[in-house]
Design a protein around this motif. Sequence first.
Motif, PDB file in Angstrom:
ATOM      1  N   UNK A  99       0.840  -1.199   0.000  1.00 52.31           N
ATOM      2  CA  UNK A  99       0.000   0.000   0.000  1.00 52.31           C
ATOM      3  C   UNK A  99       0.875   1.249   0.000  1.00 52.31           C
ATOM      4  N   UNK A 100       1.899   1.253   0.863  1.00 55.81           N
ATOM      5  CA  UNK A 100       2.830   2.384   0.890  1.00 55.81           C
ATOM      6  C   UNK A 100       3.563   2.496  -0.449  1.00 55.81           C
ATOM      7  N   UNK A 101       3.953   1.352  -1.024  1.00 53.37           N
ATOM      8  CA  UNK A 101       4.597   1.365  -2.338  1.00 53.37           C
ATOM      9  C   UNK A 101       3.641   1.917  -3.393  1.00 53.37           C
ATOM     10  N   UNK A 102       2.352   1.557  -3.314  1.00 56.80           N
ATOM     11  CA  UNK A 102       1.363   2.077  -4.254  1.00 56.80           C
ATOM     12  C   UNK A 102       1.188   3.573  -4.121  1.00 56.80           C
ATOM     13  N   UNK A 103       1.185   4.077  -2.884  1.00 59.11           N
ATOM     14  CA  UNK A 103       1.096   5.523  -2.667  1.00 59.11           C
ATOM     15  C   UNK A 103       2.287   6.232  -3.309  1.00 59.11           C
ATOM     16  N   UNK A 104       3.478   5.680  -3.091  1.00 55.07           N
ATOM     17  CA  UNK A 104       4.683   6.300  -3.660  1.00 55.07           C
ATOM     18  C   UNK A 104       4.672   6.236  -5.180  1.00 55.07           C
ATOM     19  N   UNK A 105       4.253   5.106  -5.713  1.00 51.45           N
ATOM     20  CA  UNK A 105       4.186   4.970  -7.164  1.00 51.45           C
ATOM     21  C   UNK A 105       3.214   5.977  -7.754  1.00 51.45           C
ATOM     22  N   UNK A 106       2.043   6.134  -7.128  1.00 48.62           N
ATOM     23  CA  UNK A 106       1.059   7.098  -7.618  1.00 48.62           C
ATOM     24  C   UNK A 106       1.627   8.515  -7.587  1.00 48.62           C
ATOM     25  N   UNK A 107       2.296   8.865  -6.495  1.00 48.15           N
ATOM     26  CA  UNK A 107       2.853  10.218  -6.386  1.00 48.15           C
ATOM     27  C   UNK A 107       3.968  10.441  -7.403  1.00 48.15           C
ATOM     28  N   UNK A 108       4.791   9.406  -7.626  1.00 46.50           N
ATOM     29  CA  UNK A 108       5.849   9.552  -8.625  1.00 46.50           C
ATOM     30  C   UNK A 108       5.269   9.737 -10.029  1.00 46.50           C
ATOM     31  N   UNK A 109       4.228   8.997 -10.338  1.00 45.55           N
ATOM     32  CA  UNK A 109       3.618   9.071 -11.667  1.00 45.55           C
ATOM     33  C   UNK A 109       2.900  10.399 -11.903  1.00 45.55           C
ATOM     34  N   UNK A 251      -3.143 -12.741  -5.299  1.00 47.21           N
ATOM     35  CA  UNK A 251      -2.369 -12.552  -4.077  1.00 47.21           C
ATOM     36  C   UNK A 251      -2.806 -11.274  -3.380  1.00 47.21           C
ATOM     37  N   UNK A 252      -3.013 -11.377  -2.061  1.00 47.03           N
ATOM     38  CA  UNK A 252      -3.672 -10.307  -1.308  1.00 47.03           C
ATOM     39  C   UNK A 252      -2.890  -9.003  -1.291  1.00 47.03           C
ATOM     40  N   UNK A 253      -1.565  -9.050  -1.515  1.00 47.38           N
ATOM     41  CA  UNK A 253      -0.799  -7.806  -1.519  1.00 47.38           C
ATOM     42  C   UNK A 253      -1.236  -6.873  -2.648  1.00 47.38           C
ATOM     43  N   UNK A 254      -1.851  -7.422  -3.684  1.00 47.52           N
ATOM     44  CA  UNK A 254      -2.331  -6.583  -4.792  1.00 47.52           C
ATOM     45  C   UNK A 254      -3.395  -5.611  -4.302  1.00 47.52           C
ATOM     46  N   UNK A 255      -4.136  -5.990  -3.250  1.00 46.21           N
ATOM     47  CA  UNK A 255      -5.137  -5.081  -2.679  1.00 46.21           C
ATOM     48  C   UNK A 255      -4.475  -3.799  -2.186  1.00 46.21           C
ATOM     49  N   UNK A 256      -3.327  -3.939  -1.534  1.00 42.51           N
ATOM     50  CA  UNK A 256      -2.618  -2.759  -1.050  1.00 42.51           C
ATOM     51  C   UNK A 256      -2.191  -1.852  -2.176  1.00 42.51           C
ATOM     52  N   UNK A 257      -1.657  -2.430  -3.236  1.00 44.50           N
ATOM     53  CA  UNK A 257      -1.219  -1.634  -4.384  1.00 44.50           C
ATOM     54  C   UNK A 257      -2.397  -0.893  -5.014  1.00 44.50           C
ATOM     55  N   UNK A 258      -3.502  -1.600  -5.211  1.00 48.44           N
ATOM     56  CA  UNK A 258      -4.674  -0.999  -5.850  1.00 48.44           C
ATOM     57  C   UNK A 258      -5.199   0.180  -5.037  1.00 48.44           C
ATOM     58  N   UNK A 259      -5.289   0.014  -3.719  1.00 49.70           N
ATOM     59  CA  UNK A 259      -5.769   1.103  -2.872  1.00 49.70           C
ATOM     60  C   UNK A 259      -4.805   2.292  -2.916  1.00 49.70           C
ATOM     61  N   UNK A 260      -3.501   2.014  -2.918  1.00 48.88           N
ATOM     62  CA  UNK A 260      -2.529   3.097  -2.999  1.00 48.88           C
ATOM     63  C   UNK A 260      -2.646   3.881  -4.288  1.00 48.88           C
ATOM     64  N   UNK A 261      -2.844   3.186  -5.403  1.00 44.79           N
ATOM     65  CA  UNK A 261      -2.936   3.850  -6.706  1.00 44.79           C
ATOM     66  C   UNK A 261      -4.223   4.659  -6.862  1.00 44.79           C
ATOM     67  N   UNK A 262      -5.234   4.369  -6.053  1.00 46.51           N
ATOM     68  CA  UNK A 262      -6.498   5.100  -6.128  1.00 46.51           C
ATOM     69  C   UNK A 262      -6.570   6.273  -5.150  1.00 46.51           C
ATOM     70  N   UNK A 263      -5.515   6.472  -4.379  1.00 46.53           N
ATOM     71  CA  UNK A 263      -5.498   7.541  -3.383  1.00 46.53           C
ATOM     72  C   UNK A 263      -5.085   8.864  -4.019  1.00 46.53           C
ATOM     73  N   UNK A 264      -5.755   9.934  -3.613  1.00 47.59           N
ATOM     74  CA  UNK A 264      -5.506  11.263  -4.201  1.00 47.59           C
ATOM     75  C   UNK A 264      -4.137  11.788  -3.776  1.00 47.59           C
ATOM     76  N   UNK A 265      -3.375  12.335  -4.741  1.00 46.18           N
ATOM     77  CA  UNK A 265      -2.013  12.786  -4.457  1.00 46.18           C
ATOM     78  C   UNK A 265      -1.831  14.293  -4.564  1.00 46.18           C
ATOM     79  N   UNK A 266      -2.776  14.996  -5.149  1.00 45.52           N
ATOM     80  CA  UNK A 266      -2.679  16.454  -5.239  1.00 45.52           C
ATOM     81  C   UNK A 266      -3.498  17.092  -4.119  1.00 45.52           C
ATOM     82  N   UNK A 267      -2.893  17.991  -3.333  1.00 46.78           N
ATOM     83  CA  UNK A 267      -3.654  18.656  -2.269  1.00 46.78           C
ATOM     84  C   UNK A 267      -4.622  19.685  -2.841  1.00 46.78           C
TER      85      UNK A 267
END
Length: 419
Positions: A99-109, A251-267
């Motif tokens: 999930x943390x990796x997904x958040x970082x990936x989303x912010x980097x992208x 694999x359940x870790x994909x849930x964390x990635x998906x949630x991270x990628x759907x999280x808003x990154x612009x304030x």
Amino acid sequence: MAAGAPGSLVGKTRSVPTSGDHVAQLRNPAQEFARFLRTETTGGLLLLGATAIALIWANSPLGDVYRTVRDFELGPHFLHLNLSVGDWAKDALLALFFFVAGLELKRELVIGELSRLKQAILPIVGAVGGMVVPAVVALAVAWGEPGMDRGWAIPVATDIAFALGVLALTGSNLPSSARVFLLSLAVVDDLGAIIVIAVLFTSGFNLIAAAVAVVALALYAWLQHRRVRTPWIYVPLAVVVWVAVHSAGVHATIAGVALGLLTRVRPDPGEDEAPALRLEHRLQPWSAAVAVPVFALFAAGVEIDARSLSEVFTTALPLAVLIGLVAGKTVGILGASALAVGFRLAELPRGTGWRDLAALSLLGGVGFTVSLLIAELALPGAASDRAKAAVLLASAIASLLAAVVLLRRNKVHGASEED
């Protein structure tokens, strides 16, 4: 995946247009990167400590106690949640890491280095080379061996915590651009590992559970769009997503990635932090200090003796993993980067030379977290233990080789700064 496996890298505080005419102030990327580096360095040390404990415990007279604890099942049989302690660490705790990796990936992208093509090309190309070449090397070494139909994926991952930890300890004088390159490469590498896990390790697909997961993820995205912030909705929803993905056979870790990628990154205007940054601040210490070390504690406890070490070099599959990580990663990252620069598709990071890049490429061979995860998913029993022993040995060799080169480069850069 890292690892084993997987902070914002933008430069000065700057304004980025959001929807409408509003302008949001982003945090100082240098401060963000320093914060991320400190957290991951600490996490890397904790990961190393947990690994040492696992190896000592598993190979001590209390080894049977270790295996009993690791294999002890708890949880309801409903929805296949009667998992062993080791599986809970692998499936649930690593979901937080991803999930943390997904958040970082989303912010980097969206707002980081990977959002700007010119800066993104080199780490993207390097990461792709660092995934493809190790897989090809592993297949070449152990073609036709039992388990290689999925075992080739074990050396494709780089552990961000260990890699950044080694860099921080031995390369403090290297330009910040070298650190940016390594972190960006690791983020792309994490994405590749996520795709590999999703494709290779999905079995017994449950369409109803998958539909529940999709609906829950859509609701999460809608709540983000509506600027809902209460954890009383998000936490239960995240649990539903995890259970549904697990029950679907993915694999359940994909849930964390998906949630991270759907999280808003612009304030939004007037908002101090976007949700992705706020969540990262809160959850990254738990990921680095709890989730990954506990996973390592139950994943790295393989029996190590003269015979098992010799099997790493005399058995095709673990030897393929070892060579893939140590040699394949280095050749893949450095070779792909050289091609990108040679064809003028990219430029070397500012202030960073080819010897610096060679040291960073060696760090790519630190597979650890995600490689251990893939070894557990890809292989059964003794074969998995031999592969994990190869991952541990390869990560140690890659760390030591990179440290030697980085210490030399650190002196060179330190001397040039004094001049």
